[in-house]
Write an enzyme that holds these catalytic residues in place. Structure first.
Site, PDB file in Angstrom:
ATOM      1  N   SER A 142       0.959 -38.484   4.563  1.00  0.00           N
ATOM      2  CA  SER A 142      -0.265 -38.512   3.757  1.00  0.00           C
ATOM      3  C   SER A 142      -0.231 -39.784   2.903  1.00  0.00           C
ATOM      4  CB  SER A 142      -0.367 -37.261   2.901  1.00  0.00           C
ATOM      5  OG  SER A 142       0.866 -37.058   2.260  1.00  0.00           O
ATOM      6  N   LEU A 143      -1.270 -39.993   2.131  1.00  0.00           N
ATOM      7  CA  LEU A 143      -1.361 -41.209   1.318  1.00  0.00           C
ATOM      8  C   LEU A 143      -1.255 -40.863  -0.154  1.00  0.00           C
ATOM      9  CD1 LEU A 143      -4.403 -43.037   2.942  1.00  0.00           C
ATOM     10  CD2 LEU A 143      -2.011 -43.742   3.052  1.00  0.00           C
ATOM     11  N   TYR A 176     -13.133 -42.736  14.264  1.00  0.00           N
ATOM     12  CA  TYR A 176     -12.751 -44.112  13.913  1.00  0.00           C
ATOM     13  C   TYR A 176     -11.223 -44.197  13.867  1.00  0.00           C
ATOM     14  CZ  TYR A 176     -17.551 -44.609  12.265  1.00  0.00           C
ATOM     15  OH  TYR A 176     -18.909 -44.645  12.178  1.00  0.00           O
ATOM     16  N   CYS A 188     -45.706 -16.437 -18.453  1.00  0.00           N
ATOM     17  CA  CYS A 188     -46.964 -15.810 -18.896  1.00  0.00           C
ATOM     18  C   CYS A 188     -47.032 -14.317 -18.612  1.00  0.00           C
ATOM     19  CB  CYS A 188     -48.154 -16.516 -18.261  1.00  0.00           C
ATOM     20  SG  CYS A 188     -48.358 -16.142 -16.520  1.00  0.00           S
ATOM     21  N   CYS A 219     -51.415 -19.353 -17.320  1.00  0.00           N
ATOM     22  CA  CYS A 219     -49.993 -19.656 -17.497  1.00  0.00           C
ATOM     23  C   CYS A 219     -49.786 -21.037 -18.128  1.00  0.00           C
ATOM     24  CB  CYS A 219     -49.315 -19.604 -16.134  1.00  0.00           C
ATOM     25  SG  CYS A 219     -47.554 -19.887 -16.225  1.00  0.00           S
ATOM     26  N   ARG A 259      -3.270 -33.289  12.641  1.00  0.00           N
ATOM     27  CA  ARG A 259      -2.129 -33.670  11.816  1.00  0.00           C
ATOM     28  C   ARG A 259      -1.215 -32.466  11.537  1.00  0.00           C
ATOM     29  NH1 ARG A 259      -1.787 -37.227   6.933  1.00  0.00           N
ATOM     30  NH2 ARG A 259      -4.050 -37.185   6.772  1.00  0.00           N
ATOM     31  N   GLU A 318     -10.525 -50.335   3.779  1.00  0.00           N
ATOM     32  CA  GLU A 318     -11.573 -49.664   4.555  1.00  0.00           C
ATOM     33  C   GLU A 318     -11.927 -48.330   3.900  1.00  0.00           C
ATOM     34  OE1 GLU A 318     -10.413 -47.373   8.267  1.00  0.00           O
ATOM     35  OE2 GLU A 318      -8.879 -48.933   8.256  1.00  0.00           O
ATOM     36  N   LYS A 324      -9.534 -42.993  -4.882  1.00  0.00           N
ATOM     37  CA  LYS A 324     -10.548 -41.968  -4.670  1.00  0.00           C
ATOM     38  C   LYS A 324     -11.810 -42.252  -5.479  1.00  0.00           C
ATOM     39  CE  LYS A 324      -8.755 -38.898  -1.968  1.00  0.00           C
ATOM     40  NZ  LYS A 324      -8.651 -37.577  -2.350  1.00  0.00           N
ATOM     41  N   LYS A 379     -12.322 -44.482   3.113  1.00  0.00           N
ATOM     42  CA  LYS A 379     -11.545 -43.298   3.498  1.00  0.00           C
ATOM     43  C   LYS A 379     -12.548 -42.246   3.949  1.00  0.00           C
ATOM     44  CE  LYS A 379      -7.751 -40.371   2.103  1.00  0.00           C
ATOM     45  NZ  LYS A 379      -8.284 -39.144   2.697  1.00  0.00           N
ATOM     46  N   CYS A 417     -46.237 -17.741  -9.471  1.00  0.00           N
ATOM     47  CA  CYS A 417     -46.910 -17.043 -10.561  1.00  0.00           C
ATOM     48  C   CYS A 417     -48.386 -16.983 -10.201  1.00  0.00           C
ATOM     49  CB  CYS A 417     -46.719 -17.829 -11.858  1.00  0.00           C
ATOM     50  SG  CYS A 417     -47.918 -17.356 -13.124  1.00  0.00           S
ATOM     51  N   ASP A 476     -14.171 -38.813   5.208  1.00  0.00           N
ATOM     52  CA  ASP A 476     -13.904 -37.420   4.884  1.00  0.00           C
ATOM     53  C   ASP A 476     -14.021 -36.581   6.158  1.00  0.00           C
ATOM     54  OD1 ASP A 476     -13.198 -35.451   3.217  1.00  0.00           O
ATOM     55  OD2 ASP A 476     -15.104 -35.318   2.141  1.00  0.00           O
ATOM     56  N   GLU A 502      -9.626 -40.812  12.306  1.00  0.00           N
ATOM     57  CA  GLU A 502     -10.314 -39.690  11.673  1.00  0.00           C
ATOM     58  C   GLU A 502     -11.461 -39.215  12.578  1.00  0.00           C
ATOM     59  OE1 GLU A 502      -8.788 -39.309   8.697  1.00  0.00           O
ATOM     60  OE2 GLU A 502     -10.093 -37.952   7.553  1.00  0.00           O
ATOM     61  N   CYS A 545     -43.900 -13.452 -14.007  1.00  0.00           N
ATOM     62  CA  CYS A 545     -43.676 -14.837 -14.409  1.00  0.00           C
ATOM     63  C   CYS A 545     -43.040 -14.849 -15.797  1.00  0.00           C
ATOM     64  CB  CYS A 545     -45.008 -15.583 -14.431  1.00  0.00           C
ATOM     65  SG  CYS A 545     -44.896 -17.202 -15.202  1.00  0.00           S
ATOM     66  N   LYS A 573      -4.258 -51.119   2.426  1.00  0.00           N
ATOM     67  CA  LYS A 573      -2.944 -51.209   3.061  1.00  0.00           C
ATOM     68  C   LYS A 573      -2.463 -52.648   2.944  1.00  0.00           C
ATOM     69  CE  LYS A 573      -3.896 -47.574   6.297  1.00  0.00           C
ATOM     70  NZ  LYS A 573      -4.352 -47.165   7.605  1.00  0.00           N
ATOM     71  N   TYR A 595     -28.735 -45.095  30.924  1.00  0.00           N
ATOM     72  CA  TYR A 595     -27.376 -44.559  30.836  1.00  0.00           C
ATOM     73  C   TYR A 595     -27.300 -43.223  31.595  1.00  0.00           C
ATOM     74  CZ  TYR A 595     -23.030 -42.889  28.728  1.00  0.00           C
ATOM     75  OH  TYR A 595     -21.756 -42.421  28.530  1.00  0.00           O
TER      76      TYR A 595
HETATM   77  O1  I6G Z   1      -5.292 -40.043   5.863  1.00  0.00           O
HETATM   78  C1  I6G Z   1      -5.515 -41.329   6.063  1.00  0.00           C
HETATM   79  C2  I6G Z   1      -6.809 -41.797   6.079  1.00  0.00           C
HETATM   80  C3  I6G Z   1      -7.068 -43.132   6.289  1.00  0.00           C
HETATM   81  C4  I6G Z   1      -4.442 -42.214   6.275  1.00  0.00           C
HETATM   82  C5  I6G Z   1      -4.717 -43.579   6.484  1.00  0.00           C
HETATM   83  C6  I6G Z   1      -6.062 -44.013   6.485  1.00  0.00           C
HETATM   84  O2  I6G Z   1      -6.273 -45.298   6.700  1.00  0.00           O
HETATM   85  C7  I6G Z   1      -7.602 -45.769   6.643  1.00  0.00           C
HETATM   86  N1  I6G Z   1      -3.705 -44.426   6.678  1.00  0.00           N
HETATM   87  C8  I6G Z   1      -2.454 -43.965   6.655  1.00  0.00           C
HETATM   88  C9  I6G Z   1      -1.343 -44.936   6.844  1.00  0.00           C
HETATM   89  C10 I6G Z   1      -2.173 -42.618   6.458  1.00  0.00           C
HETATM   90  N2  I6G Z   1      -3.175 -41.736   6.272  1.00  0.00           N
HETATM   91  C11 I6G Z   1      -0.802 -42.105   6.414  1.00  0.00           C
END
Ligand code: I6G
Length: 672
Positions: free
Chosen positions: A83-84, A224, A412, A433, A137, A114, A315, A116, A427, A118, A174, A409, A291, A37
């Protein structure tokens, strides 16, 4: 000017590189080695340098810009980044599904599920297949333009694959930092003396919000896709999952754990499966997103306030929570290591109530600048011991004092010291001890130390648990009658042990020094100390200066020895041992260079039947020989036991004298 052939080569290199990126990031199925590569990328870079007119913004060489920004521009999201809604329990999921079913008028709903991730949400705008803008966002309506930084993320294509993509496509997903990359980055930051990140999300966010894209380029970021925002000129498929497959074909990475599941039952099963493998996944996840898979049904469900009614995030129990540090206690381990333990106001984190966390050592306390009374973030991931990841400084009240591990210590009362090159405080009351009692006795009795036949680890545990032995000198007070009270100990075994103890009293000074278990004093060092100081008294009285003057004794060992003998409790135990009758033959004072094997270098290899390799080394050193681990022209003799391996053949090659075991024993006998 570049001719047609060159243009074609440049084009072909770009296609190959993009195809390899796709195989690696999207299909997770690399097709070439890293070096192949790199070779392609190098060739392309060189051609572009030679023919600058061939450079295009979407060339794989053009990921890292040259200049830092002064600030990020603002970007308006044409389709808001919402947001969700969250679910925290099975009931919440049942409620969500019920609401969906009511609108759908269906019994069972297909959900695209799928993990979520972080990380941080991002929008990627492709025009005619070329990445033209990337934005965070922000508040959902406007975010920051981070295009130059996002271009450095290898998992994000600068150009879409194939031909069928729409003229306008906004992909959402994300940006994450994989756990392995996060660990590596923090290690590097520590080594450079720079600030470390508390978790992969903060590291990803900090890295993406760098004004200098050259810095971002060095950070292990990944991406992703999870959905789309704006899309023009394209007939949408009927389900979300098909749309995601379509994104994959265009070269965008999607989560390999994505599945379509049926109804709440399917959602719950998927949740359990992912919860089980959560800690083994390459990226941090904090839940599952479900979803409604059918796009027409999504449209029918619409939105409530700022969240879609067709999606929910279920969560996992949080792995990080805030609590208060009530106290720091010191635990003394079996080897004498002092470990600070944080006592916390109990907090529910990672699925259990946590009231303790490890603080590792003084360096960690200093790094966190954690003080008693502080509000802290505790983290518990999987079965790992809970950790304090950071201090919420804004909540600190008053001016609490910095914490220092005590210099005594807590078990002891012996001195607790931190040696120059170690992070751990130890120690020094090893023989006395209570915390180290069992380990100290096991070591003392072991074959290479006092060699007390029949006194194995299990028996030591029993003797200590029954209160028959507290310190090593108590061993020599044991009677047959006392031993017979122990479970599974007959008269004969008891008598044998008492005899073995009696026999062990006749030892050597080197073995005795080794048996004391002084930190960092192994068999060879014990032998060196015995040969140099000749008597125990001389060694006990030795100063650090005198010790470092001994060949092969460094400042750390010198400090350990002096501190060990300075502890009154250790000296008491030693006196008791001598009073019990432990003795050794006097060592004749001989200058090192007068010793019979002075100036000779030995290598010991293979298994000897009459003694261990360390014992053989110690015996040779006592006679003034130098013992080396590898055979070279400087080697004088190679002692060869059973299955000697390559060292013996090397000795033969170099014409070095080989001593078989019998000849070796003969040599020891001659000079001892
Ligand atoms: O904040 C999010 C994380 C992951 C998402 C989301 C998601 O899908 C795997 N999907 C939507 C539709 C929204 N926020 C609004």
């Amino acid at each position: 000017m570049a001719d047609k052939k060159i243009r074609q080569r440049v084009e072909s290199l770009r296609e190959q590189i993009n195809a390899h990126n796709y195989a690696y990031y999207v299909l997770d199925n690399p097709e070439v080695t890293d070096s192949e590569y790199d070779r392609l990328l190098r060739e392309l870079t060189e051609l572009e340098q030679q023919y600058p007119e061939l450079v295009t913004p979407d060339s794989p060489t053009q990921r890292v810009g040259a200049k830092p920004l002064s600030e990020f521009a603002e970007v308006q999201h044409e389709v808001p980044m919402l947001s969700l809604g969250n679910a925290f329990s099975e009931e919440d999921m049942i409620d969500f599904d019920r609401r969906v079913r009511e609108v759908a008028g269906q019994k069972i709903i297909d959900y695209a599920a799928e993990p979520k991730l972080d990380g941080l949400a991002i929008s990627l705008l492709y025009q005619d297949g070329v990445l033209v803008r990337a934005a965070t966002r922000g508040d959902g309506h406007s975010g920051e333009d981070v295009t130059l930084n996002v271009r450095t993320i290898q998992a994000i294509p600068l150009k879409l694959r194939g031909r069928g993509y729409p003229p306008v496509l906004e992909v959402r997903g994300e940006v994450v930092m994989p756990k392995s990359g996060f660990e590596k980055l923090n290690q590097q930051q520590k080594e450079k003396g720079e600030k470390t990140f508390v978790n992969p999300r903060n590291a990803a966010s900090g890295s993406l919000r760098q004004l200098d894209p050259r810095v971002t380029a060095t950070r292990p970021l990944s991406f992703y896709s999870y959905g789309i925002g704006l899309i023009e000129g394209f007939a949408m498929p009927d389900t979300h999952s098909k749309m995601m497959q379509q994104l994959k074909e265009w070269g965008l990475r999607i989560n390999p754990q994505s599945r379509v599941v049926q109804g709440v039952k399917g959602c719950m099963e998927y949740y359990q499966q992912l919860a089980k493998i959560r800690n083994d996944l390459p990226d941090e996840i904090d839940g599952i997103v479900y979803k409604v898979d059918n796009i027409a049904l999504q449209e029918k469900l619409g939105f409530v306030s700022r969240a879609p009614r067709w999606a929910i995030a279920y969560k996992f129990p949080a792995q990080e929570e805030m609590t208060r540090l009530l106290a720091i206690d010191i635990q003394v381990g079996r080897t004498g290591a002092l470990t600070p333990v944080a006592r916390l106001e109990p907090v529910f984190v990672g699925g259990v109530t946590v009231s303790n966390a490890t603080l590792h050592n003084q360096d960690e306390i200093d790094r966190l600048d954690v003080r008693i009374g502080d509000t802290v973030i505790v983290r518990r991931a999987g079965d790992v011991i809970p950790q304090i990841v950071s201090v919420v400084k804004s909540r600190r009240k008053g001016k609490p004092r910095r914490y220092h591990i005590p210099d005594k210590c807590p078990v002891c009362g012996s001195a607790a010291v931190r040696y120059d090159d170690e992070a751990v405080t130890y120690c020094t009351g090893g023989l006395y001890c209570e915390a180290q009692r069992k380990e100290a006795i096991k070591h003392f009795a072991s074959r290479r130390a006092m060699n007390i036949d029949g006194l194995g680890d299990k028996l030591v545990e029993q003797l200590v648990d029954e209160g028959l032995v507290n310190h090593v000198d108590d061993l020599y007070k044991l009677t047959v009658g006392q031993l017979m009270q122990l479970e599974r100990m007959g008269k004969k075994s008891a008598q044998n042990l008492v005899d073995a103890l009696q026999q062990s009293k006749n030892t050597t000074l080197a073995r005795f020094i080794f048996a004391l278990g002084i930190h960092n004093v192994g068999e060879t060092t014990a032998q060196t100390l015995a040969s140099h100081f000749l008597t125990l008294d001389n060694l006990i009285k030795a100063t650090e200066e005198e010790l470092v003057a001994v060949p092969d004794i460094g400042p750390v060992v010198a400090q350990n020895v002096v501190t060990f003998f300075r502890q009154p409790h250790n000296r008491e135990v030693i006196q008791q041992l001598i009073d019990a009758g432990i003795h050794w033959p006097a060592i004749k004072a001989r200058k090192r260079d007068e010793l019979p094997l002075a100036g000779k270098t030995f290598v010991v290899t293979g298994t000897l039947s009459s003694m261990g390799r360390n014992e053989a080394k110690a015996a040779l050193q006592e006679l003034g020989a130098k013992v080396s681990s590898s055979v070279s022209k400087k080697t004088d003799y190679v002692v060869v036991g059973e299955n000697p391996g390559s060292k013996a053949s090397k000795a033969e090659e170099l014409g070095i004298e080989i001593l078989e075991e019998a000849a070796f024993l003969e040599l020891l006998k001659k000079y001892s």
